[in-house]
Design a protein around this motif. Structure first.
Motif, mmCIF file in Angstrom:
data_model
loop_
_atom_site.group_PDB
_atom_site.id
_atom_site.type_symbol
_atom_site.label_atom_id
_atom_site.label_comp_id
_atom_site.label_asym_id
_atom_site.label_seq_id
_atom_site.Cartn_x
_atom_site.Cartn_y
_atom_site.Cartn_z
ATOM 1 N N ALA A 280 -95.008 -69.549 20.150
ATOM 2 C CA ALA A 280 -94.121 -68.402 19.971
ATOM 3 C C ALA A 280 -93.004 -68.383 21.007
ATOM 4 C CB ALA A 280 -94.919 -67.104 20.031
ATOM 5 N N ASP A 281 -93.239 -68.993 22.176
ATOM 6 C CA ASP A 281 -92.208 -69.036 23.217
ATOM 7 C C ASP A 281 -91.363 -70.306 23.123
ATOM 8 O OD1 ASP A 281 -94.174 -70.757 23.983
ATOM 9 O OD2 ASP A 281 -94.452 -69.937 25.996
ATOM 10 N N GLN A 282 -91.344 -70.955 21.966
ATOM 11 C CA GLN A 282 -90.545 -72.143 21.632
ATOM 12 C C GLN A 282 -90.942 -73.392 22.427
ATOM 13 O OE1 GLN A 282 -88.685 -69.134 22.039
ATOM 14 N NE2 GLN A 282 -88.717 -68.851 19.838
ATOM 15 N N LYS B 190 -96.656 -67.569 14.031
ATOM 16 C CA LYS B 190 -95.970 -66.658 13.110
ATOM 17 C C LYS B 190 -94.687 -66.110 13.703
ATOM 18 C CE LYS B 190 -99.925 -64.783 10.609
ATOM 19 N NZ LYS B 190 -100.670 -63.560 10.325
ATOM 20 N N GLY B 191 -94.655 -65.907 15.010
ATOM 21 C CA GLY B 191 -93.517 -65.273 15.645
ATOM 22 C C GLY B 191 -92.336 -66.185 15.914
ATOM 23 N N VAL B 192 -92.414 -67.455 15.521
ATOM 24 C CA VAL B 192 -91.323 -68.391 15.784
ATOM 25 C C VAL B 192 -90.173 -68.115 14.823
ATOM 26 C CG1 VAL B 192 -90.663 -70.823 15.839
ATOM 27 C CG2 VAL B 192 -92.899 -70.132 16.665
ATOM 28 N N ASN B 193 -88.981 -68.089 15.354
ATOM 29 C CA ASN B 193 -87.765 -67.849 14.581
ATOM 30 C C ASN B 193 -87.533 -69.012 13.612
ATOM 31 O OD1 ASN B 193 -85.267 -67.163 13.638
ATOM 32 N ND2 ASN B 193 -84.289 -67.093 15.632
ATOM 33 N N TYR B 194 -87.048 -68.698 12.425
ATOM 34 C CA TYR B 194 -86.793 -69.722 11.411
ATOM 35 C C TYR B 194 -85.759 -70.745 11.892
ATOM 36 C CZ TYR B 194 -85.729 -71.787 6.872
ATOM 37 O OH TYR B 194 -85.526 -72.664 5.847
ATOM 38 N N GLY B 195 -84.755 -70.285 12.613
ATOM 39 C CA GLY B 195 -83.740 -71.192 13.150
ATOM 40 C C GLY B 195 -84.343 -72.189 14.126
ATOM 41 N N ASP B 196 -85.308 -71.738 14.925
ATOM 42 C CA ASP B 196 -85.975 -72.644 15.864
ATOM 43 C C ASP B 196 -86.802 -73.692 15.116
ATOM 44 O OD1 ASP B 196 -84.894 -71.240 17.998
ATOM 45 O OD2 ASP B 196 -86.608 -69.869 18.106
ATOM 46 N N SER C 287 -84.431 -76.315 13.796
ATOM 47 C CA SER C 287 -83.923 -77.240 14.816
ATOM 48 C C SER C 287 -84.960 -78.299 15.146
ATOM 49 C CB SER C 287 -83.491 -76.474 16.070
ATOM 50 O OG SER C 287 -84.608 -75.897 16.709
#
Length: 142
Positions: free
Chosen positions: A71-73, A109-115, A118
């Motif tokens: 979640a923190d990329q 689940k909390g990961v951004n779609y843009g991330d 990439s």
């Protein structure tokens, strides 16, 4: 058959050879309305109890390569944390340079779609085009 009236022609009536399209248009409009009402009724989802497949599941690789995004990329290959810049080199080392290896990709689940996109672009740039998305199986709701 239609008749065409001429002024001062007397009792002789000439035949009109043109087709009267008014009934045709009326029928077409009625059919259009019927299909507009019936079409949404034909697209209703019906719950069907499908039979189980008898096909053999695809064999799982001996050492699957899992790419995880927290979640923190932060990126992980297996248990090892990696940087996005070194992702391709580490995958090459893990797969012995075999670009056709399936990379199993999972994310919180909390990961951004843009991330996510990439990371997928980094995989494509590294030459890994076979990506398997991993998710949790949930019990079917009745």
């Amino acid at each position: 058959m239609g008749l065409h009236l001429k002024e001062g022609a007397g009792d002789d009536l000439a035949e009109n050879h043109e087709i009267n399209v008014t009934p045709f248009i009326d029928v077409m409009l009625v059919l259009l309305i019927i299909f507009m009402v019936a079409a949404p009724l034909a697209t209703v989802d019906i719950k069907v109890d499908l039979p189980a497949s008898s096909a053999k599941p695809a064999p799982r690789p001996e050492k699957p390569v899992f790419l995880s995004v927290k979640a923190d990329q932060r990126l992980f290959i297996g248990e090892e944390e990696v940087k996005a810049e070194t992702l391709g080199a580490i995958l090459d080392a893990r797969t012995q340079g075999k670009k056709d290896t399936t990379i199993f990709f999972q994310a919180d689940k909390g990961v951004n779609y843009g991330d996510l996109m990439s990371v997928m672009d980094n995989l494509r740039a590294a030459g890994y085009l076979k990506v398997g998305l991993v998710g949790l199986e949930t019990a079917a709701k009745k």
